[in-house]
Enzyme design. Structure first.
Site: not given
Ligand code: KIV
Length: 270
Positions: A50, A119, A121, A188
């Site tokens: 994102d 993915k 968070e 991260e």
């Molecule tokens: O959106 C993204 O680029 C990420 C990475 C920093 C892992 O989540």
């Protein structure tokens, strides 16, 4: 022994098998052309992050990008990926309201874009949604530490989990995500020693960004590591190329050649 086999399409099983055997490389990707180059160069996972909100759309934060936009971008990356596993970020607002909506949106991403995994968070608060996604057949990558969708809560992009209490909570969250069925977890911007502790505490691979060398793999934003964002140089970022300079030069030469009529030449004309 190598789990990564060129010319073979990576699966989440391959990624899991790489833990402790071979380091895993992941890069962000948002379009067909750069995804194809990254894929041909051997990266094992392409993340339609994102961060497209910043890199592609020019927003200050990741929050504005929508599910439809993430699906649109993912389609080009999926078409390019002959080898790499494609992971698409679930954008802010697409999984926080309730678990039913989260599972529905995760399925939408796989169904409409062709991505291999999603993915999202967070830790304990999304563990049940992840459990249900995995049961429904959606492979999930977790994301802990600095979670940019929570920038308004954190008040910035600083190092996370410096204090032991937050570190303990992060380890507990990682164990929950592992038990919920995540095939890997992005860590991260946390201290390297903590990333090592997490890596030892979970059965799935950890993928670090700003988390030191002790994780099972690394991820970077492709545009950042190619040196396309000249002003962005956090400590964790290595620029493996300086393409902004080359692009400035090339575009400047093109403009000059148009102005002095040396482009196009006779050979470049029909
Ligand atoms: O959106 C993204 O680029 C990420 C990475 C920093 C892992 O989540």
């Amino acid at each position: 022994m190598s789990v990564h086999v060129q010319n073979t399409r990576m699966t989440t099983t391959h990624i899991r098998q790489m833990k402790g055997v071979e380091k895993i490389s992941m890069l962000t990707s948002y379009d067909f052309t750069l995804a194809r180059l990254a894929d041909e160069s051997g990266v094992e996972m392409l993340l339609v992050g994102d961060s497209a909100s910043n890199i592609v759309c020019g927003n200050q934060y990741t929050l504005p990008i929508t599910l439809d936009e993430m699906i649109f971008l993912s389609k080009g990356v999926v078409r390019a990926a002959q080898h790499a596993l494609v992971v698409t970020d679930m954008p802010f607002g697409s999984y926080q309201v309730n678990d039913d909506e989260a599972v529905r949106n995760a399925i939408r991403i796989l169904k409409e874009s062709g991505a291999d995994a999603v993915k999202l968070e967070g830790g304990q608060e999304i563990a049940n949604a992840i459990r249900r996604m995995v049961k429904a057949g959606v492979p999930v990558c977790g994301h802990l530490g600095l979670t940019p969708q929570s920038v308004n809560q954190f008040g910035g992009y600083g190092l996370r989990a410096k204090e032991e209490a937050e570190a303990e909570k992060l380890i507990a969250d990682a164990k929950l995500l592992d038990e919920a069925g995540c095939f890997c977890i992005v860590l991260e911007k946390i201290p390297a020693a903590l990333a090592e502790r997490v890596t030892k505490a979970v059965s799935c691979p950890t993928i670090g960004i700003g988390a030191g060398a002790g994780t099972d793999g690394q991820v970077l934003v492709l545009h950042d590591m190619l040196g396309l964002n000249e002003g962005f140089k956090p400590k964790f970022l290595r620029q493996f190329a300086h393409l902004a300079e080359q692009i400035h030069q090339a575009v400047g030469s093109y403009v000059a050649a148009v102005k002095d009529s040396s482009f196009p030449s006779i050979e470049e004309s029909y």
